[in-house]
Design an enzyme around this catalytic site. Sequence first.
Site, mmCIF file in Angstrom:
data_model
loop_
_atom_site.group_PDB
_atom_site.id
_atom_site.type_symbol
_atom_site.label_atom_id
_atom_site.label_comp_id
_atom_site.label_asym_id
_atom_site.label_seq_id
_atom_site.Cartn_x
_atom_site.Cartn_y
_atom_site.Cartn_z
ATOM 1 N N GLU A 132 4.764 3.629 65.426
ATOM 2 C CA GLU A 132 4.671 5.066 65.191
ATOM 3 C C GLU A 132 6.028 5.665 64.831
ATOM 4 O O GLU A 132 6.126 6.553 63.995
ATOM 5 C CB GLU A 132 4.110 5.765 66.433
ATOM 6 C CG GLU A 132 2.638 5.552 66.644
ATOM 7 C CD GLU A 132 1.803 6.168 65.538
ATOM 8 O OE1 GLU A 132 1.409 7.332 65.654
ATOM 9 O OE2 GLU A 132 1.547 5.455 64.549
ATOM 10 N N THR A 185 3.015 14.185 58.562
ATOM 11 C CA THR A 185 3.304 14.379 59.982
ATOM 12 C C THR A 185 4.734 14.852 60.207
ATOM 13 O O THR A 185 4.995 15.740 61.026
ATOM 14 C CB THR A 185 3.066 13.073 60.756
ATOM 15 O OG1 THR A 185 1.704 12.681 60.570
ATOM 16 C CG2 THR A 185 3.346 13.246 62.231
#
Length: 315
Positions: A132, A185
Amino acid sequence: MFDSIRVFAPATVANVVCGFDILGFAVDAPGDEVLMTRTDTPGVRIRRITGDNGRLPLDAAHNTVSASVQQLLRHLGREDVGLDIELHKQMPIGSGLGSSAASTVAGLVAANALLGQPLTPLQLLPFAMLGEELACGTGHADNVAPALLGGFVLIRSYEPLDVVRLPFPPELYCAIVFPDVEVPTRDARQLIRRTVLLKDAVTQWGNVAGLVSGLFLNDTALIGRSMQDVLVEPARAILIPDFYRLRELAMAAGAIGFGISGSGPSVFAFAHDAATAHAITERLQQHLTSLQVGSQAYVSPINAQGPKVLRHELV
């Protein structure tokens, strides 16, 4: 011990409105698949990626799947192992549904299985968080933890890492609509305020506590009235076409609660049953179409299983 394995890992809804970076749950669909094969040549290689329209790197050091698997092998002292990876993207990239998390988790579960399961799913979590960090710059766990563990997950603490699986009403369904707009994001995180008013923090704490209590008590009314976010959603809502109208329509169609999935642009609603969830997605898609915005929709219960092995074999 197997020589080849195919693993599916599910999409996830992170934040769950008021639980920024600390709450998330898995759904049955969509998700990603990884086919991994042991080879005689040491090292981790991405041999093929489908479904990404050429957007993802084949370089093993820069792809979240292979990079996290490399870290796993290094941790286990098994850099002598050779692994070839095929990644089959079956969910949209940049959707707010944990696309990178699903891919990374599928790869780690596959590698762990091919190595004879040396680590538990919880022990794999830090390696998934590394993926991530590579994907979006922050190693948060609210996507990878539910993708890896299944169900509804609370990240109580990051330092030290403390993850708790939460109960949830078995009848709870999730309606998801992904508008055809792009919300990276990294960009979405830049909109978040770095300081907040104490009164807003108190409101947020009450909603998080109420949501978790509602999950334990099987109280969907409490879950619904706790799904309010005064800190993050107001900033991110501007990135989603007609967000507040979408919420009105979802609630009118029978939603328990409504919010942004992850950093968006996907939105989600809880419903008491599959029929209501389908009615919600249909109404939201109709409205987006009226705005000349395409969309994809998914309806699913909360996925308690997490990743699943689709095939394993000796080759």
